[in-house]
Design an enzyme around this catalytic site. Structure first.
Site, PDB file in Angstrom:
ATOM      1  N   TYR A 143      67.136  12.216  97.113  1.00 61.79           N
ATOM      2  CA  TYR A 143      65.897  12.872  96.696  1.00 61.79           C
ATOM      3  C   TYR A 143      66.254  14.047  95.811  1.00 61.79           C
ATOM      4  CZ  TYR A 143      61.507  15.537  97.081  1.00 61.79           C
ATOM      5  OH  TYR A 143      60.342  16.228  96.815  1.00 61.79           O
ATOM      6  N   ASP A 197      73.339  17.738  92.285  1.00 60.73           N
ATOM      7  CA  ASP A 197      72.137  18.325  92.866  1.00 60.73           C
ATOM      8  C   ASP A 197      72.538  18.939  94.197  1.00 60.73           C
ATOM      9  OD1 ASP A 197      69.808  19.090  93.995  1.00 60.73           O
ATOM     10  OD2 ASP A 197      68.785  17.151  93.831  1.00 60.73           O
ATOM     11  N   LYS A 213      66.916  26.142  97.900  1.00 59.15           N
ATOM     12  CA  LYS A 213      67.023  26.400  99.341  1.00 59.15           C
ATOM     13  C   LYS A 213      67.803  27.681  99.674  1.00 59.15           C
ATOM     14  CE  LYS A 213      65.476  21.874 100.513  1.00 59.15           C
ATOM     15  NZ  LYS A 213      65.676  20.624  99.785  1.00 59.15           N
TER      16      LYS A 213
HETATM   17  C1  LIG Z   1      64.801  20.004  98.625  1.00 52.88           C
HETATM   18  C2  LIG Z   1      65.502  19.275  97.552  1.00 52.88           C
HETATM   19  C3  LIG Z   1      65.003  19.233  96.240  1.00 52.88           C
HETATM   20  C4  LIG Z   1      63.645  19.750  95.864  1.00 52.88           C
HETATM   21  O1  LIG Z   1      63.522  21.119  96.047  1.00 52.88           O
HETATM   22  P1  LIG Z   1      62.039  21.749  96.173  1.00 52.88           P
HETATM   23  O2  LIG Z   1      62.315  23.227  96.241  1.00 52.88           O
HETATM   24  O3  LIG Z   1      61.456  21.184  97.423  1.00 52.88           O
HETATM   25  O4  LIG Z   1      61.293  21.368  94.964  1.00 52.88           O
HETATM   26  C5  LIG Z   1      65.787  18.647  95.263  1.00 52.88           C
HETATM   27  N1  LIG Z   1      66.984  18.123  95.554  1.00 52.88           N
HETATM   28  C6  LIG Z   1      67.489  18.137  96.801  1.00 52.88           C
HETATM   29  C7  LIG Z   1      68.829  17.550  97.064  1.00 52.88           C
HETATM   30  C8  LIG Z   1      66.761  18.693  97.845  1.00 52.88           C
HETATM   31  O5  LIG Z   1      67.242  18.670  99.087  1.00 52.88           O
END
Ligand SMILES: *Cc1c(COP(=O)(O)O)cnc(C)c1O
Length: 425
Positions: A142, A237, A265
Protein backbone atom coordinates in the site's frame (compact mmCIF):
# COMPACT_ATOMS: atom_id res chain seq x y z
CA UNK A 1 -26.02 0.76 24.57
CA UNK A 2 -22.39 1.51 25.32
CA UNK A 3 -20.99 4.99 24.73
CA UNK A 4 -18.90 3.53 21.85
CA UNK A 5 -22.10 2.22 20.25
CA UNK A 6 -23.89 5.56 20.73
CA UNK A 7 -21.00 7.43 19.17
CA UNK A 8 -20.74 5.03 16.23
CA UNK A 9 -24.45 5.47 15.51
CA UNK A 10 -24.14 9.27 15.78
CA UNK A 11 -21.02 9.34 13.62
CA UNK A 12 -22.80 7.55 10.78
CA UNK A 13 -25.36 10.35 10.43
CA UNK A 14 -22.94 12.75 8.78
CA UNK A 15 -19.72 10.82 8.17
CA UNK A 16 -19.70 8.05 5.53
CA UNK A 17 -19.42 4.80 7.47
CA UNK A 18 -18.91 6.83 10.63
CA UNK A 19 -15.16 7.14 10.05
CA UNK A 20 -12.62 9.32 8.30
CA UNK A 21 -10.46 6.39 7.14
CA UNK A 22 -12.00 3.00 6.25
CA UNK A 23 -10.19 0.43 8.42
CA UNK A 24 -11.24 2.35 11.55
CA UNK A 25 -14.82 1.15 10.99
CA UNK A 26 -14.00 -2.45 12.06
CA UNK A 27 -15.51 -3.63 8.73
CA UNK A 28 -13.07 -6.51 8.53
CA UNK A 29 -13.32 -7.74 12.12
CA UNK A 30 -16.95 -6.75 12.73
CA UNK A 31 -18.38 -5.10 15.85
CA UNK A 32 -18.22 -1.54 17.14
CA UNK A 33 -15.12 0.60 16.70
CA UNK A 34 -13.67 2.03 19.89
CA UNK A 35 -13.87 5.82 20.07
CA UNK A 36 -10.79 7.00 21.89
CA UNK A 37 -10.92 9.70 24.50
CA UNK A 38 -7.34 9.76 25.74
CA UNK A 39 -3.90 8.25 25.32
CA UNK A 40 -0.94 8.19 27.66
CA UNK A 41 2.28 6.26 27.14
CA UNK A 42 1.44 2.71 26.01
CA UNK A 43 -2.27 3.05 26.85
CA UNK A 44 -5.45 4.37 25.32
CA UNK A 45 -8.86 4.81 26.94
CA UNK A 46 -12.11 4.51 24.99
CA UNK A 47 -15.33 6.46 25.39
CA UNK A 48 -16.58 3.89 27.94
CA UNK A 49 -13.49 4.39 30.09
CA UNK A 50 -11.98 1.00 29.17
CA UNK A 51 -8.16 0.99 29.09
CA UNK A 52 -6.19 -0.88 26.40
CA UNK A 53 -2.51 -1.58 25.84
CA UNK A 54 -2.16 0.05 22.42
CA UNK A 55 -0.29 -1.75 19.62
CA UNK A 56 -1.58 0.55 16.86
CA UNK A 57 0.00 3.83 18.00
CA UNK A 58 -1.98 5.81 15.43
CA UNK A 59 -0.79 3.27 12.80
CA UNK A 60 2.86 3.74 13.65
CA UNK A 61 3.71 7.39 14.33
CA UNK A 62 3.64 7.20 18.14
CA UNK A 63 7.00 5.50 18.61
CA UNK A 64 7.46 7.34 21.92
CA UNK A 65 3.96 6.42 23.11
CA UNK A 66 1.01 8.77 23.53
CA UNK A 67 1.54 12.31 24.80
CA UNK A 68 5.30 12.23 25.29
CA UNK A 69 5.85 15.33 27.47
CA UNK A 70 8.67 16.78 25.34
CA UNK A 71 6.71 16.37 22.10
CA UNK A 72 3.62 17.99 23.63
CA UNK A 73 5.71 20.85 24.98
CA UNK A 74 7.34 21.46 21.58
CA UNK A 75 3.97 21.54 19.84
CA UNK A 76 2.47 23.88 22.46
CA UNK A 77 5.43 26.21 22.16
CA UNK A 78 5.23 26.25 18.36
CA UNK A 79 1.46 26.89 18.46
CA UNK A 80 1.96 30.01 20.58
CA UNK A 81 4.13 31.45 17.79
CA UNK A 82 1.61 30.80 15.04
CA UNK A 83 -0.24 27.77 13.68
CA UNK A 84 0.77 28.25 10.05
CA UNK A 85 2.32 30.87 7.81
CA UNK A 86 2.39 29.32 4.34
CA UNK A 87 5.91 30.76 4.20
CA UNK A 88 9.33 29.34 5.10
CA UNK A 89 10.37 28.93 8.76
CA UNK A 90 13.78 28.21 10.29
CA UNK A 91 12.68 24.90 11.89
CA UNK A 92 12.02 23.38 8.45
CA UNK A 93 15.74 23.74 7.73
CA UNK A 94 16.60 21.87 10.94
CA UNK A 95 14.29 19.01 10.00
CA UNK A 96 15.60 18.82 6.41
CA UNK A 97 19.21 18.89 7.65
CA UNK A 98 18.48 16.14 10.18
CA UNK A 99 16.78 13.91 7.58
CA UNK A 100 19.76 14.30 5.24
CA UNK A 101 22.12 13.49 8.10
CA UNK A 102 20.21 10.36 9.18
CA UNK A 103 19.63 9.04 5.66
CA UNK A 104 22.68 9.27 3.36
CA UNK A 105 20.47 8.52 0.31
CA UNK A 106 18.64 11.83 0.85
CA UNK A 107 20.50 14.83 -0.53
CA UNK A 108 17.44 17.04 -0.83
CA UNK A 109 14.05 16.64 0.78
CA UNK A 110 10.61 18.24 0.58
CA UNK A 111 8.04 18.20 3.38
CA UNK A 112 4.39 17.39 2.71
CA UNK A 113 1.42 16.60 4.96
CA UNK A 114 0.63 12.91 4.35
CA UNK A 115 2.25 9.71 3.15
CA UNK A 116 -0.12 9.72 0.18
CA UNK A 117 1.22 13.10 -0.92
CA UNK A 118 4.79 11.86 -0.51
CA UNK A 119 4.35 8.78 -2.73
CA UNK A 120 2.15 10.54 -5.28
CA UNK A 121 4.70 13.35 -5.61
CA UNK A 122 7.70 11.01 -5.74
CA UNK A 123 6.08 9.12 -8.62
CA UNK A 124 5.27 12.28 -10.55
CA UNK A 125 8.85 13.38 -10.01
CA UNK A 126 10.23 10.03 -11.21
CA UNK A 127 8.05 10.27 -14.32
CA UNK A 128 9.13 13.84 -14.96
CA UNK A 129 12.77 12.94 -14.46
CA UNK A 130 12.78 9.87 -16.71
CA UNK A 131 10.22 10.99 -19.26
CA UNK A 132 8.59 7.56 -18.91
CA UNK A 133 5.12 6.56 -17.68
CA UNK A 134 5.16 2.98 -16.36
CA UNK A 135 5.24 2.27 -12.65
CA UNK A 136 6.08 -1.06 -11.01
CA UNK A 137 4.48 -1.96 -7.67
CA UNK A 138 3.90 -5.19 -5.77
CA UNK A 139 0.79 -7.08 -4.75
CA UNK A 140 -0.28 -6.29 -1.20
CA UNK A 141 1.89 -3.17 -0.91
CA UNK A 142 0.00 0.00 0.00
CA UNK A 143 1.40 3.36 -0.98
CA UNK A 144 -1.45 5.68 -0.08
CA UNK A 145 -4.60 6.39 -2.07
CA UNK A 146 -3.43 8.18 -5.20
CA UNK A 147 -5.09 6.77 -8.36
CA UNK A 148 -2.08 5.07 -9.90
CA UNK A 149 -1.30 3.29 -6.61
CA UNK A 150 -4.72 1.79 -5.94
CA UNK A 151 -3.99 -1.30 -7.97
CA UNK A 152 -3.73 -4.52 -5.97
CA UNK A 153 -2.97 -2.43 -2.91
CA UNK A 154 -2.81 -3.56 0.70
CA UNK A 155 -4.17 -2.14 3.98
CA UNK A 156 -7.88 -1.24 3.85
CA UNK A 157 -8.16 -2.54 0.28
CA UNK A 158 -7.14 -6.02 1.43
CA UNK A 159 -9.43 -5.67 4.42
CA UNK A 160 -12.38 -5.25 2.10
CA UNK A 161 -11.17 -7.77 -0.41
CA UNK A 162 -11.01 -5.17 -3.20
CA UNK A 163 -7.90 -5.56 -5.30
CA UNK A 164 -8.48 -2.04 -6.53
CA UNK A 165 -10.87 0.87 -6.18
CA UNK A 166 -13.81 2.19 -8.17
CA UNK A 167 -13.13 5.59 -9.65
CA UNK A 168 -9.64 4.83 -10.86
CA UNK A 169 -9.57 5.33 -14.66
CA UNK A 170 -8.53 2.20 -16.56
CA UNK A 171 -6.02 4.32 -18.46
CA UNK A 172 -4.30 5.30 -15.20
CA UNK A 173 -4.30 1.74 -13.84
CA UNK A 174 -2.85 0.49 -17.14
CA UNK A 175 0.42 2.27 -16.42
CA UNK A 176 0.78 0.46 -13.07
CA UNK A 177 2.46 -2.92 -13.48
CA UNK A 178 1.84 -5.22 -10.51
CA UNK A 179 4.14 -8.08 -9.57
CA UNK A 180 4.19 -10.61 -6.73
CA UNK A 181 6.30 -9.52 -3.72
CA UNK A 182 9.60 -11.35 -3.18
CA UNK A 183 9.50 -12.86 -6.70
CA UNK A 184 12.89 -12.15 -8.33
CA UNK A 185 12.17 -14.12 -11.52
CA UNK A 186 8.98 -12.13 -12.24
CA UNK A 187 10.87 -8.88 -11.68
CA UNK A 188 13.68 -9.89 -14.05
CA UNK A 189 11.20 -10.96 -16.71
CA UNK A 190 9.28 -7.67 -16.52
CA UNK A 191 12.40 -5.50 -16.78
CA UNK A 192 13.72 -7.61 -19.67
CA UNK A 193 10.48 -7.00 -21.53
CA UNK A 194 9.50 -3.42 -20.59
CA UNK A 195 12.56 -1.94 -18.84
CA UNK A 196 12.91 1.01 -21.23
CA UNK A 197 9.35 2.21 -20.46
CA UNK A 198 9.59 1.96 -16.66
CA UNK A 199 9.84 5.30 -14.83
CA UNK A 200 9.94 3.91 -11.30
CA UNK A 201 9.64 0.93 -9.03
CA UNK A 202 7.99 1.62 -5.67
CA UNK A 203 8.21 -0.84 -2.80
CA UNK A 204 7.53 -1.21 0.90
CA UNK A 205 10.97 -2.54 1.87
CA UNK A 206 9.36 -4.38 4.77
CA UNK A 207 5.74 -4.81 3.74
CA UNK A 208 3.48 -3.71 6.58
CA UNK A 209 0.16 -3.32 4.81
CA UNK A 210 -0.39 -7.04 4.17
CA UNK A 211 0.37 -7.89 7.79
CA UNK A 212 4.21 -7.97 8.03
CA UNK A 213 6.27 -9.52 5.22
CA UNK A 214 9.98 -8.63 4.99
CA UNK A 215 11.64 -8.40 1.56
CA UNK A 216 14.19 -11.15 0.98
CA UNK A 217 17.87 -10.30 0.47
CA UNK A 218 17.75 -11.51 -3.15
CA UNK A 219 14.64 -9.45 -3.87
CA UNK A 220 16.20 -6.30 -2.40
CA UNK A 221 19.38 -6.74 -4.46
CA UNK A 222 17.42 -7.44 -7.66
CA UNK A 223 15.27 -4.31 -7.29
CA UNK A 224 18.38 -2.12 -6.92
CA UNK A 225 20.25 -3.74 -9.79
CA UNK A 226 17.40 -3.88 -12.31
CA UNK A 227 16.27 -0.27 -11.78
CA UNK A 228 19.87 0.90 -12.11
CA UNK A 229 20.53 -1.15 -15.24
CA UNK A 230 17.34 0.11 -16.93
CA UNK A 231 17.48 3.77 -15.85
CA UNK A 232 14.37 3.53 -13.65
CA UNK A 233 14.01 5.33 -10.32
CA UNK A 234 14.00 3.10 -7.22
CA UNK A 235 11.55 4.50 -4.67
CA UNK A 236 11.67 3.12 -1.14
CA UNK A 237 8.28 3.82 0.42
CA UNK A 238 9.43 4.07 4.02
CA UNK A 239 6.30 5.84 5.24
CA UNK A 240 5.80 2.97 7.69
CA UNK A 241 9.34 1.59 8.08
CA UNK A 242 11.09 4.98 8.25
CA UNK A 243 12.49 5.51 11.78
CA UNK A 244 10.40 2.51 12.84
CA UNK A 245 12.62 -0.46 11.94
CA UNK A 246 15.83 1.42 12.84
CA UNK A 247 17.38 4.88 12.82
CA UNK A 248 18.73 4.21 9.31
CA UNK A 249 15.26 2.97 8.22
CA UNK A 250 14.83 -0.20 6.11
CA UNK A 251 17.42 1.04 3.59
CA UNK A 252 19.96 1.02 6.41
CA UNK A 253 19.08 -2.56 7.32
CA UNK A 254 19.26 -3.56 3.64
CA UNK A 255 22.47 -1.65 2.89
CA UNK A 256 20.70 -0.16 -0.14
CA UNK A 257 20.79 3.40 -1.46
CA UNK A 258 17.42 4.10 -3.13
CA UNK A 259 17.06 7.01 -5.55
CA UNK A 260 14.05 8.43 -3.73
CA UNK A 261 12.62 7.75 -0.27
CA UNK A 262 9.14 8.50 1.07
CA UNK A 263 8.73 9.13 4.79
CA UNK A 264 5.64 9.65 6.95
CA UNK A 265 4.15 8.37 10.19
CA UNK A 266 7.08 8.50 12.72
CA UNK A 267 8.70 11.49 10.97
CA UNK A 268 5.71 13.63 11.99
CA UNK A 269 5.65 12.50 15.60
CA UNK A 270 1.85 12.13 15.49
CA UNK A 271 1.18 15.33 13.51
CA UNK A 272 0.29 15.47 9.78
CA UNK A 273 3.78 15.52 8.26
CA UNK A 274 5.52 13.40 5.64
CA UNK A 275 8.42 13.88 3.26
CA UNK A 276 10.03 12.67 0.08
CA UNK A 277 13.64 13.12 -0.89
CA UNK A 278 16.69 11.58 -2.48
CA UNK A 279 19.21 12.26 -5.22
CA UNK A 280 19.86 15.95 -5.76
CA UNK A 281 19.75 15.63 -9.58
CA UNK A 282 16.26 14.14 -9.38
CA UNK A 283 14.99 16.57 -6.71
CA UNK A 284 16.23 19.48 -8.87
CA UNK A 285 13.40 18.67 -11.30
CA UNK A 286 10.86 19.87 -8.70
CA UNK A 287 9.23 23.30 -8.91
CA UNK A 288 10.42 26.01 -8.39
CA UNK A 289 13.76 24.69 -9.73
CA UNK A 290 12.38 22.38 -12.37
CA UNK A 291 9.28 21.48 -14.40
CA UNK A 292 7.60 18.95 -12.02
CA UNK A 293 4.87 20.71 -10.04
CA UNK A 294 4.23 19.93 -6.39
CA UNK A 295 2.92 22.19 -3.60
CA UNK A 296 1.01 22.34 -0.29
CA UNK A 297 -0.69 25.08 1.75
CA UNK A 298 0.23 23.42 5.04
CA UNK A 299 3.50 21.78 3.91
CA UNK A 300 6.18 22.17 6.58
CA UNK A 301 3.55 23.21 9.10
CA UNK A 302 5.31 24.60 12.21
CA UNK A 303 3.42 22.39 14.71
CA UNK A 304 4.09 19.27 12.67
CA UNK A 305 7.74 20.17 12.20
CA UNK A 306 8.11 20.74 15.96
CA UNK A 307 6.59 17.32 16.73
CA UNK A 308 8.73 15.59 14.09
CA UNK A 309 12.01 17.25 15.09
CA UNK A 310 11.48 16.54 18.77
CA UNK A 311 10.58 12.91 18.07
CA UNK A 312 13.61 12.36 15.83
CA UNK A 313 15.95 13.96 18.35
CA UNK A 314 14.64 11.61 21.06
CA UNK A 315 14.81 8.42 18.98
CA UNK A 316 18.32 9.13 17.72
CA UNK A 317 19.69 8.84 21.27
CA UNK A 318 22.14 5.92 21.60
CA UNK A 319 20.47 2.61 22.42
CA UNK A 320 16.92 3.72 21.55
CA UNK A 321 16.45 1.27 18.67
CA UNK A 322 18.32 -1.54 20.41
CA UNK A 323 15.84 -1.33 23.26
CA UNK A 324 12.77 -0.97 21.00
CA UNK A 325 13.89 -3.84 18.76
CA UNK A 326 14.52 -6.09 21.78
CA UNK A 327 11.15 -5.20 23.34
CA UNK A 328 9.30 -5.94 20.10
CA UNK A 329 11.23 -9.20 19.58
CA UNK A 330 10.26 -10.15 23.14
CA UNK A 331 6.57 -9.80 22.20
CA UNK A 332 7.00 -11.84 19.00
CA UNK A 333 8.99 -14.56 20.83
CA UNK A 334 6.29 -14.72 23.51
CA UNK A 335 3.56 -15.14 20.89
CA UNK A 336 5.59 -17.84 19.11
CA UNK A 337 6.12 -19.69 22.38
CA UNK A 338 2.37 -19.65 23.04
CA UNK A 339 1.65 -20.97 19.52
CA UNK A 340 4.15 -23.76 20.05
CA UNK A 341 2.98 -24.66 23.54
CA UNK A 342 -0.64 -24.87 22.43
CA UNK A 343 0.39 -26.53 19.19
CA UNK A 344 -1.76 -24.15 17.19
CA UNK A 345 -1.33 -22.14 13.96
CA UNK A 346 -0.21 -18.90 15.60
CA UNK A 347 3.11 -17.23 14.80
CA UNK A 348 4.68 -13.79 14.99
CA UNK A 349 7.67 -11.96 13.53
CA UNK A 350 9.22 -8.56 14.21
CA UNK A 351 11.56 -6.10 12.51
CA UNK A 352 12.65 -3.20 14.72
CA UNK A 353 9.54 -1.78 16.36
CA UNK A 354 7.12 -3.43 13.89
CA UNK A 355 5.55 -6.87 14.28
CA UNK A 356 3.17 -9.24 12.51
CA UNK A 357 0.84 -11.82 14.08
CA UNK A 358 -0.27 -14.62 11.78
CA UNK A 359 -2.93 -17.29 12.02
CA UNK A 360 -0.62 -19.72 10.25
CA UNK A 361 2.06 -22.24 11.25
CA UNK A 362 4.87 -20.27 9.58
CA UNK A 363 5.44 -16.58 8.83
CA UNK A 364 4.18 -15.62 5.33
CA UNK A 365 6.64 -14.65 2.56
CA UNK A 366 4.16 -13.36 0.01
CA UNK A 367 0.72 -11.89 -0.55
CA UNK A 368 -0.58 -15.38 -1.39
CA UNK A 369 0.75 -16.71 1.93
CA UNK A 370 -0.93 -13.83 3.77
CA UNK A 371 -4.24 -14.50 2.04
CA UNK A 372 -4.02 -18.16 3.11
CA UNK A 373 -4.05 -17.22 6.84
CA UNK A 374 -7.23 -17.94 8.80
CA UNK A 375 -9.02 -14.59 8.83
CA UNK A 376 -12.09 -15.69 10.80
CA UNK A 377 -9.80 -16.97 13.54
CA UNK A 378 -7.92 -13.65 13.57
CA UNK A 379 -11.20 -11.79 13.99
CA UNK A 380 -12.18 -13.94 16.98
CA UNK A 381 -8.68 -13.46 18.43
CA UNK A 382 -8.88 -9.69 17.88
CA UNK A 383 -12.19 -9.32 19.73
CA UNK A 384 -11.13 -11.58 22.61
CA UNK A 385 -7.90 -9.54 22.95
CA UNK A 386 -9.99 -6.35 23.08
CA UNK A 387 -11.90 -7.97 25.93
CA UNK A 388 -8.54 -8.56 27.62
CA UNK A 389 -7.65 -4.86 27.28
CA UNK A 390 -5.27 -5.23 24.32
CA UNK A 391 -5.84 -3.06 21.24
CA UNK A 392 -4.45 -4.61 18.05
CA UNK A 393 -5.04 -3.28 14.53
CA UNK A 394 -8.65 -4.16 13.55
CA UNK A 395 -7.60 -6.24 10.53
CA UNK A 396 -5.59 -9.37 9.80
CA UNK A 397 -3.66 -7.41 7.16
CA UNK A 398 -1.98 -4.73 9.25
CA UNK A 399 1.33 -4.72 11.08
CA UNK A 400 1.50 -3.91 14.81
CA UNK A 401 3.69 -1.36 16.56
CA UNK A 402 5.48 -1.30 19.90
CA UNK A 403 6.50 2.04 21.43
CA UNK A 404 9.25 3.02 23.83
CA UNK A 405 6.52 3.41 26.46
CA UNK A 406 5.61 -0.30 26.44
CA UNK A 407 7.05 -1.90 29.59
CA UNK A 408 8.13 -5.46 30.25
CA UNK A 409 4.92 -5.80 32.27
CA UNK A 410 2.81 -4.65 29.28
CA UNK A 411 4.50 -7.19 27.02
CA UNK A 412 4.11 -10.00 29.58
CA UNK A 413 0.43 -9.10 30.12
CA UNK A 414 -0.17 -9.16 26.35
CA UNK A 415 1.45 -12.60 25.93
CA UNK A 416 -0.53 -13.98 28.89
CA UNK A 417 -3.75 -12.58 27.38
CA UNK A 418 -2.97 -14.18 24.00
CA UNK A 419 -2.50 -17.57 25.70
CA UNK A 420 -5.85 -17.33 27.53
CA UNK A 421 -7.57 -16.23 24.33
CA UNK A 422 -6.09 -18.98 22.14
CA UNK A 423 -6.92 -21.63 24.75
CA UNK A 424 -10.54 -20.47 24.73
CA UNK A 425 -10.87 -20.23 20.91
C1 LIG B 1 0.49 4.76 5.73
C2 LIG B 1 1.21 4.52 4.47
C3 LIG B 1 1.07 5.38 3.36
C4 LIG B 1 0.06 6.49 3.31
O1 LIG B 1 0.28 7.47 4.26
P1 LIG B 1 -0.95 8.44 4.67
O2 LIG B 1 -0.30 9.41 5.62
O3 LIG B 1 -1.97 7.56 5.32
O4 LIG B 1 -1.44 9.08 3.44
C5 LIG B 1 1.88 5.17 2.27
N1 LIG B 1 2.77 4.17 2.24
C6 LIG B 1 2.92 3.32 3.27
C7 LIG B 1 3.93 2.23 3.20
C8 LIG B 1 2.14 3.45 4.41
O5 LIG B 1 2.26 2.59 5.42
Amino acid sequence: MSRNEELFAAAQRHIPGGVNSPVRAFGSVGGTPRFFAKGEGAYVWDADGQRYIDYVGSWGPLILGHCHPQVIEAVEKAARNGMSFGAPTAAEIDLADLLCELLPSIEQVRLVSSGTEATMSAIRLARGYTGRDKLVKFEGCYHGHADSLLVKAGSGLLTFGNPSSAGVPAAVAADTLVLPYNDVAALEALFAEQGAAIAALIVEPVAGNMNLVPASKEFVAAMRKLTQDHGAVLIYDEVMTGFRVGLGCAQGLHGITPDLTCLGKVVGGGMPLAAFGGRADIMAKLAPLGPVYQAGTLSGNPLAVAAGLTTLNLIRQPGFFDALTARTAQLAAGFNAVGKELNTAFTAHSVGGMFGVYMSATAPQSYADVMACDRARFNAFFHAMLGEGVYLAPSAFEAGFVSAAHSDADIAATIAAAKRVLLAL
